[in-house]
Write a protein that holds these residues in place. Structure first.
Motif, PDB file in Angstrom:
ATOM      1  N   THR A   1      64.234  68.560 -16.337  1.00  0.00           N
ATOM      2  CA  THR A   1      64.793  66.873 -15.998  1.00  0.00           C
ATOM      3  C   THR A   1      64.120  66.667 -14.655  1.00  0.00           C
ATOM      4  O   THR A   1      63.556  65.325 -14.387  1.00  0.00           O
ATOM      5  CB  THR A   1      66.086  66.737 -16.123  1.00  0.00           C
ATOM      6  N   SER A   2      64.364  67.534 -13.660  1.00  0.00           N
ATOM      7  CA  SER A   2      64.081  67.211 -12.433  1.00  0.00           C
ATOM      8  C   SER A   2      62.432  67.032 -12.050  1.00  0.00           C
ATOM      9  O   SER A   2      62.059  66.346 -11.536  1.00  0.00           O
ATOM     10  CB  SER A   2      64.462  68.209 -11.440  1.00  0.00           C
ATOM     11  N   ALA A   3      61.787  68.199 -12.984  1.00  0.00           N
ATOM     12  CA  ALA A   3      60.420  68.114 -12.939  1.00  0.00           C
ATOM     13  C   ALA A   3      59.714  67.020 -13.443  1.00  0.00           C
ATOM     14  O   ALA A   3      58.851  66.358 -13.060  1.00  0.00           O
ATOM     15  CB  ALA A   3      59.862  69.427 -13.563  1.00  0.00           C
ATOM     16  N   ALA A   4      60.348  66.365 -14.668  1.00  0.00           N
ATOM     17  CA  ALA A   4      59.747  65.386 -15.043  1.00  0.00           C
ATOM     18  C   ALA A   4      59.985  64.061 -14.088  1.00  0.00           C
ATOM     19  O   ALA A   4      58.974  63.234 -13.970  1.00  0.00           O
ATOM     20  CB  ALA A   4      60.550  64.644 -16.573  1.00  0.00           C
ATOM     21  N   ALA A   5      61.307  63.959 -13.395  1.00  0.00           N
ATOM     22  CA  ALA A   5      61.377  62.794 -12.567  1.00  0.00           C
ATOM     23  C   ALA A   5      60.297  62.983 -11.289  1.00  0.00           C
ATOM     24  O   ALA A   5      59.751  62.167 -10.678  1.00  0.00           O
ATOM     25  CB  ALA A   5      62.583  63.020 -11.873  1.00  0.00           C
TER      26      ALA A   5
ATOM     27  N   THR B   1      59.071  58.053 -23.393  1.00  0.00           N
ATOM     28  CA  THR B   1      60.109  59.067 -23.733  1.00  0.00           C
ATOM     29  C   THR B   1      59.846  60.469 -23.608  1.00  0.00           C
ATOM     30  O   THR B   1      58.681  60.745 -24.096  1.00  0.00           O
ATOM     31  CB  THR B   1      60.453  58.847 -24.994  1.00  0.00           C
ATOM     32  N   ILE B   2      60.668  61.103 -22.917  1.00  0.00           N
ATOM     33  CA  ILE B   2      60.487  62.525 -22.688  1.00  0.00           C
ATOM     34  C   ILE B   2      61.689  63.275 -22.997  1.00  0.00           C
ATOM     35  O   ILE B   2      62.603  62.737 -22.851  1.00  0.00           O
ATOM     36  CB  ILE B   2      60.379  62.919 -21.131  1.00  0.00           C
ATOM     37  N   THR B   3      61.526  64.495 -23.746  1.00  0.00           N
ATOM     38  CA  THR B   3      62.853  65.461 -23.859  1.00  0.00           C
ATOM     39  C   THR B   3      62.454  66.752 -23.204  1.00  0.00           C
ATOM     40  O   THR B   3      61.675  67.379 -23.040  1.00  0.00           O
ATOM     41  CB  THR B   3      62.678  65.805 -25.281  1.00  0.00           C
ATOM     42  N   THR B   4      63.808  66.993 -22.427  1.00  0.00           N
ATOM     43  CA  THR B   4      63.752  68.196 -21.653  1.00  0.00           C
ATOM     44  C   THR B   4      64.748  69.152 -21.944  1.00  0.00           C
ATOM     45  O   THR B   4      65.725  68.759 -22.586  1.00  0.00           O
ATOM     46  CB  THR B   4      63.963  67.655 -20.122  1.00  0.00           C
ATOM     47  N   GLY B   5      64.441  70.528 -21.606  1.00  0.00           N
ATOM     48  CA  GLY B   5      65.512  71.481 -22.165  1.00  0.00           C
ATOM     49  C   GLY B   5      66.217  72.247 -21.148  1.00  0.00           C
ATOM     50  O   GLY B   5      67.009  73.103 -21.410  1.00  0.00           O
ATOM     51  N   SER B   6      66.190  71.486 -19.901  1.00  0.00           N
ATOM     52  CA  SER B   6      66.925  72.207 -18.919  1.00  0.00           C
ATOM     53  C   SER B   6      67.099  71.137 -17.636  1.00  0.00           C
ATOM     54  O   SER B   6      66.228  70.197 -17.703  1.00  0.00           O
ATOM     55  CB  SER B   6      66.456  73.358 -18.362  1.00  0.00           C
ATOM     56  N   GLU B   7      67.874  71.431 -16.685  1.00  0.00           N
ATOM     57  CA  GLU B   7      68.002  70.635 -15.537  1.00  0.00           C
ATOM     58  C   GLU B   7      66.710  70.674 -14.981  1.00  0.00           C
ATOM     59  O   GLU B   7      66.137  69.362 -14.317  1.00  0.00           O
ATOM     60  CB  GLU B   7      69.312  71.119 -14.800  1.00  0.00           C
ATOM     61  N   ASP B   8      66.588  71.801 -14.598  1.00  0.00           N
ATOM     62  CA  ASP B   8      64.789  72.009 -13.888  1.00  0.00           C
ATOM     63  C   ASP B   8      63.820  71.213 -14.423  1.00  0.00           C
ATOM     64  O   ASP B   8      62.923  70.582 -13.872  1.00  0.00           O
ATOM     65  CB  ASP B   8      64.443  73.651 -13.854  1.00  0.00           C
TER      66      ASP B   8
ATOM     67  N   GLY C   1      73.245  56.445 -18.059  1.00  0.00           N
ATOM     68  CA  GLY C   1      73.585  57.537 -18.717  1.00  0.00           C
ATOM     69  C   GLY C   1      75.057  57.891 -18.705  1.00  0.00           C
ATOM     70  O   GLY C   1      75.592  57.624 -17.441  1.00  0.00           O
ATOM     71  N   ASP C   2      75.476  58.532 -19.644  1.00  0.00           N
ATOM     72  CA  ASP C   2      77.021  59.184 -19.560  1.00  0.00           C
ATOM     73  C   ASP C   2      77.091  59.998 -18.361  1.00  0.00           C
ATOM     74  O   ASP C   2      76.107  60.786 -17.861  1.00  0.00           O
ATOM     75  CB  ASP C   2      77.429  59.704 -20.682  1.00  0.00           C
ATOM     76  N   LEU C   3      78.287  60.356 -18.048  1.00  0.00           N
ATOM     77  CA  LEU C   3      78.706  61.427 -17.074  1.00  0.00           C
ATOM     78  C   LEU C   3      78.061  62.969 -17.557  1.00  0.00           C
ATOM     79  O   LEU C   3      77.975  63.309 -18.708  1.00  0.00           O
ATOM     80  CB  LEU C   3      80.105  61.775 -16.955  1.00  0.00           C
ATOM     81  N   GLY C   4      77.509  63.524 -16.763  1.00  0.00           N
ATOM     82  CA  GLY C   4      76.703  64.825 -16.965  1.00  0.00           C
ATOM     83  C   GLY C   4      75.270  64.659 -17.721  1.00  0.00           C
ATOM     84  O   GLY C   4      74.674  65.795 -18.134  1.00  0.00           O
ATOM     85  N   ALA C   5      74.801  63.325 -17.799  1.00  0.00           N
ATOM     86  CA  ALA C   5      73.504  62.993 -18.454  1.00  0.00           C
ATOM     87  C   ALA C   5      72.273  63.624 -17.737  1.00  0.00           C
ATOM     88  O   ALA C   5      71.393  63.756 -18.472  1.00  0.00           O
ATOM     89  CB  ALA C   5      73.394  61.570 -18.949  1.00  0.00           C
ATOM     90  N   GLY C   6      72.665  63.707 -16.479  1.00  0.00           N
ATOM     91  CA  GLY C   6      71.545  64.401 -15.515  1.00  0.00           C
ATOM     92  C   GLY C   6      70.644  63.411 -14.891  1.00  0.00           C
ATOM     93  O   GLY C   6      69.710  63.527 -14.302  1.00  0.00           O
ATOM     94  N   LYS C   7      71.628  62.278 -14.404  1.00  0.00           N
ATOM     95  CA  LYS C   7      71.164  61.087 -13.507  1.00  0.00           C
ATOM     96  C   LYS C   7      71.028  61.786 -12.146  1.00  0.00           C
ATOM     97  O   LYS C   7      69.753  61.540 -11.384  1.00  0.00           O
ATOM     98  CB  LYS C   7      72.291  59.980 -13.532  1.00  0.00           C
ATOM     99  N   THR C   8      71.977  62.640 -11.525  1.00  0.00           N
ATOM    100  CA  THR C   8      71.660  63.284 -10.144  1.00  0.00           C
ATOM    101  C   THR C   8      70.399  64.168 -10.301  1.00  0.00           C
ATOM    102  O   THR C   8      69.618  64.281  -9.396  1.00  0.00           O
ATOM    103  CB  THR C   8      72.838  63.707  -9.673  1.00  0.00           C
TER     104      THR C   8
END
Length: 154
Positions: free
Chosen positions: A15-19, A6-13, A36-43
């Motif tokens: 989230t992308s870096a974790a992926a 489990t990872i917690t991220t603080g920004s879209e960047d 994940g819901d709309l806007g959860a960060g899947k893309t």
């Protein structure tokens, strides 16, 4: 046995870096089921996968209207978005054919794919307020997937 991280991220960047780091664990034929819901960060997560696999992350967008997009790199990434489909419509898409071992397949709104392959990676993204996201990554099965704090995903 299920192994998870489990990872917690603080920004879209972030989230992308974790992926992007997670992408190093993937091999051709792997399927990544994104929940994940709309806007959860899947893309944003898929954008990081693309970068980690050597594809152009700026090319990644939600394939809501085209359903499937391919991003070329040393290992191709197929990005599928099932948001606009009912589960019965997904059955006729032939998604099984995408899992032939030549590419990595990332599926947004994976809950609509009833016949997802066993052993797929499961990624659940949740809002935790503001720009924070909680990302749970797991892969069912022995010797599979993410193995904890030393796994290199953080």
């Amino acid at each position: 046995m299920t192994q998870s991280e489990t990872i917690t991220t603080g920004s879209e960047d972030e989230t992308s870096a974790a992926a992007e780091r997670f992408a190093g664990r993937l091999t051709p034929g792997d399927v990544v089921l994104l929940y994940g819901d709309l806007g959860a960060g899947k893309t944003a997560f898929v954008r990081g996968l693309a970068k980690g696999l050597g594809a152009a992350p700026d090319d990644v967008s939600s394939p809501t209207f085209t359903l499937i997009q391919e991003y070329r790199g040393p290992v191709p990434l197929l990005h599928v978005d099932l948001y606009r489909l009912k589960p019965v419509e997904v059955d006729g898409l032939g998604l099984d054919e995408l899992t032939d071992g030549k590419a990595i397949v990332a599926i947004e709104w994976a809950e609509r794919w009833a016949d997802a392959p066993d052993g797929s990676w499961v990624v659940r993204l949740e809002h935790e307020g503001e720009d924070r996201r909680r990302i749970a990554i797991e892969r069912p099965g022995e010797n599979a997937g993410v193995s904890g704090p030393g796994s290199g995903i953080r």
